[in-house]
Design an enzyme around this catalytic site. Structure first.
Site, PDB file in Angstrom:
ATOM      1  N   PRO A  58      -0.169  12.846   0.156  1.00 46.53           N
ATOM      2  CA  PRO A  58      -1.588  12.517   0.180  1.00 46.53           C
ATOM      3  C   PRO A  58      -2.004  11.867   1.493  1.00 46.53           C
ATOM      4  O   PRO A  58      -1.212  11.173   2.126  1.00 46.53           O
ATOM      5  CB  PRO A  58      -1.731  11.528  -0.978  1.00 46.53           C
ATOM      6  CG  PRO A  58      -0.403  10.832  -1.017  1.00 46.53           C
ATOM      7  CD  PRO A  58       0.614  11.884  -0.634  1.00 46.53           C
ATOM      8  N   GLY A  59      -3.236  12.111   1.903  1.00 43.21           N
ATOM      9  CA  GLY A  59      -3.761  11.397   3.055  1.00 43.21           C
ATOM     10  C   GLY A  59      -4.569  12.260   3.998  1.00 43.21           C
ATOM     11  O   GLY A  59      -4.374  13.468   4.092  1.00 43.21           O
TER      12      GLY A  59
ATOM     13  N   ASP B 187       0.818  -1.213   0.000  1.00 41.94           N
ATOM     14  CA  ASP B 187       0.000   0.000   0.000  1.00 41.94           C
ATOM     15  C   ASP B 187       0.849   1.259   0.000  1.00 41.94           C
ATOM     16  O   ASP B 187       1.850   1.364   0.709  1.00 41.94           O
ATOM     17  CB  ASP B 187      -0.928   0.016   1.213  1.00 41.94           C
ATOM     18  CG  ASP B 187      -1.832   1.233   1.200  1.00 41.94           C
ATOM     19  OD1 ASP B 187      -2.329   1.587   0.122  1.00 41.94           O
ATOM     20  OD2 ASP B 187      -2.024   1.843   2.265  1.00 41.94           O
TER      21      ASP B 187
ATOM     22  N   ASP C  11      -8.120   4.297   5.686  1.00 41.66           N
ATOM     23  CA  ASP C  11      -6.845   4.769   5.141  1.00 41.66           C
ATOM     24  C   ASP C  11      -6.341   5.943   5.986  1.00 41.66           C
ATOM     25  O   ASP C  11      -5.844   6.938   5.460  1.00 41.66           O
ATOM     26  CB  ASP C  11      -6.975   5.167   3.671  1.00 41.66           C
ATOM     27  CG  ASP C  11      -5.620   5.401   3.003  1.00 41.66           C
ATOM     28  OD1 ASP C  11      -4.611   4.952   3.544  1.00 41.66           O
ATOM     29  OD2 ASP C  11      -5.593   6.046   1.930  1.00 41.66           O
TER      30      ASP C  11
ATOM     31  N   HIS D 173      -9.245   0.895  -0.479  1.00 41.50           N
ATOM     32  CA  HIS D 173      -9.835   2.206  -0.784  1.00 41.50           C
ATOM     33  C   HIS D 173     -10.304   2.354  -2.246  1.00 41.50           C
ATOM     34  O   HIS D 173      -9.879   3.251  -2.963  1.00 41.50           O
ATOM     35  CB  HIS D 173      -8.888   3.345  -0.409  1.00 41.50           C
ATOM     36  CG  HIS D 173      -7.441   3.153  -0.768  1.00 41.50           C
ATOM     37  ND1 HIS D 173      -7.007   2.675  -1.975  1.00 41.50           N
ATOM     38  CD2 HIS D 173      -6.324   3.414  -0.036  1.00 41.50           C
ATOM     39  CE1 HIS D 173      -5.685   2.644  -1.988  1.00 41.50           C
ATOM     40  NE2 HIS D 173      -5.255   3.079  -0.820  1.00 41.50           N
TER      41      HIS D 173
END
Length: 433
Positions: free
Chosen positions: A325-326, A153, A307, A234
């Site tokens: 990202p996140g 991931d 996530d 996701h």
């Protein structure tokens, strides 16, 4: 008889038709009995569940607790505290750490750090050594160390032969699953947001939906060929959800999860949220959001996972193109899903339990979690207040980071108590010492 712990006067989501309140007796880490409300014996400790649901504890099978390597953004202690506050009794860490979790020694190291956490923290392990996509890890040794979820991931296993070999190995490792971040790396390189109108307006390179769709279809073909177990992390597009539905009808051993943010937010929210609205895969079109909701409700998609991806504020204080990202979400997962789907009448409480507890526990092989609230089950329980309204303050959450897309949002529903292996770890919205 004096009971060890009794949860008083709540309703069971599995018995929503009758709605009769019950008392749940807990002894030695397990549910000893479920009795009509008012029939419980005296107890050394009680938890009030009046006007609330008594549910299996929630399970989040995709979290990033940044251990080792980035503990200024999150560590296992802060991540697990957020989980307990969110009613989550078990979670699975992703292996894209520094160094990556790709050996039995690394697995043992992170599990030792999690031993005293207020949540049952497990870890996945990388599919490929160093998450470099060139050779498989020793999956059999990692399996013997307790790993059941294998994933690179953060990166996608793009090599057909490697992915096929990994899937084939799951047929010899009972309960093992290959979990894929399904975006073709060649198609998304340099992309910051969904390829579409917002990307064009902001002058950013996009990550096209086809990058996910093509990879999911390739992986499903490999899973069909090998008989291996495949899980999509996701999932974000309507077309990929349709491919999952068709594969399941053909008997492919495939499951898929969706995040709360992909069920609620679209590419149109990115400008409002700034870098807290950036994630991979990106927030998609409003039509994808609607399709994913339908797919979760009808069973095409199996589970919700967050996530949970904390980043120190200094990392997010950059341009959309440059910021990592996140979004964080383990503490708010249940409340967001309840607010958007159950409180609106689109989803039943029983289906809610399935997607945030039972199914994720089954996918990740967490046998002590997601179990029905009946005598004999492990006492991993969330008491969920369905009507309380509260406003998310990202600075007041347990995470070391504040990149929540829900900051300032008013939600309906919130865990009141969390019980882990028979021990209260959060009571009345406060962590237990």
């Amino acid at each position: 008889m004096v009971a060890e712990l009794v949860i008083l006067g709540g309703r069971l989501a599995e018995s929503a038709a009758s709605g009769d309140p019950v008392d749940v007796l807990i002894e030695s880490g397990r549910i000893a009995a479920v009795l009509p409300a008012g029939e419980a014996p005296m107890a050394r400790r009680t938890l009030d569940a009046a006007d609330a649901w008594i549910m299996p504890g929630f399970v989040d099978i995709q979290v990033h607790f940044r251990t080792p390597g980035a503990t200024d953004s999150e560590d296992i202690a802060s991540g697990a505290a957020g989980a307990a506050m969110g009613g989550v009794t078990a979670c699975v860490m992703m292996p894209n750490t520094s160094p990556p979790i790709d050996s039995p020694d690394m697995v043992a190291e992170v599990l030792a750090l999690a031993a005293e956490a207020p949540c049952d923290v497990r870890t996945s392990a990388a599919i490929t050594a160093g998450r470099a996509g060139r050779q498989l890890t020793d999956m059999a040794a990692l399996y013997a160390a307790g790993v059941r979820v294998f994933t690179d991931d953060g990166d996608c296993v793009a090599d057909d032969a490697l992915m096929e070999a990994a899937l084939a190995l799951t047929t010899r490792l009972p309960g093992a699953v290959i979990s894929q971040h399904a975006e073709d790396p060649a198609m998304v390189a340099g992309g910051a947001v969904n390829a579409g109108a917002v990307a064009r307006r902001l002058g950013l390179r996009g990550r096209p939906a086809e990058a996910e769709v093509s990879m999911v279809r390739r992986d499903l073909a490999l899973a069909r060929r090998t008989g291996g177990r495949y899980h999509v992390l996701h999932l974000s597009t309507a077309a990929a959800a349709e491919s999952i539905q068709l594969a399941k009808r053909d008997g492919v051993a495939a499951t898929a999860e969706v995040t709360p943010q992909h069920l609620v937010l679209s590419e149109d929210d990115v400008e409002r949220l700034g870098t807290s609205g950036k994630m991979n895969p990106p927030l998609r079109r409003t039509s994808d959001v609607a399709a994913l909701r339908r797919a979760l409700i009808d069973g095409t998609l199996d589970a919700v996972a967050t996530d949970h991806a904390p980043h120190h504020p200094s990392l997010k204080d950059r341009s959309l193109a440059e910021a990592p990202p996140g979004m964080i979400g383990v503490e708010t997962m249940a409340a967001v899903v309840w607010s958007q789907l159950v409180a609106t009448g689109a989803m039943t409480p029983a289906r809610f339990v399935e997607v945030v507890s039972t199914a994720p526990a089954r996918i990740a092989g967490l046998a002590a979690h997601g179990r029905p609230v009946v005598a004999g089950s492990p006492a991993n329980i969330a008491v969920f207040d369905p009507t309380v309204r509260w406003t998310v303050d990202a600075t007041a959450l347990q995470s070391r980071s504040t990149n929540s897309p829900w900051h300032g949002e008013t939600l309906t529903g919130r865990p009141r108590h969390t019980v882990l292996a028979g021990r209260p770890v959060m009571v009345d919205h406060e962590l237990c010492a």
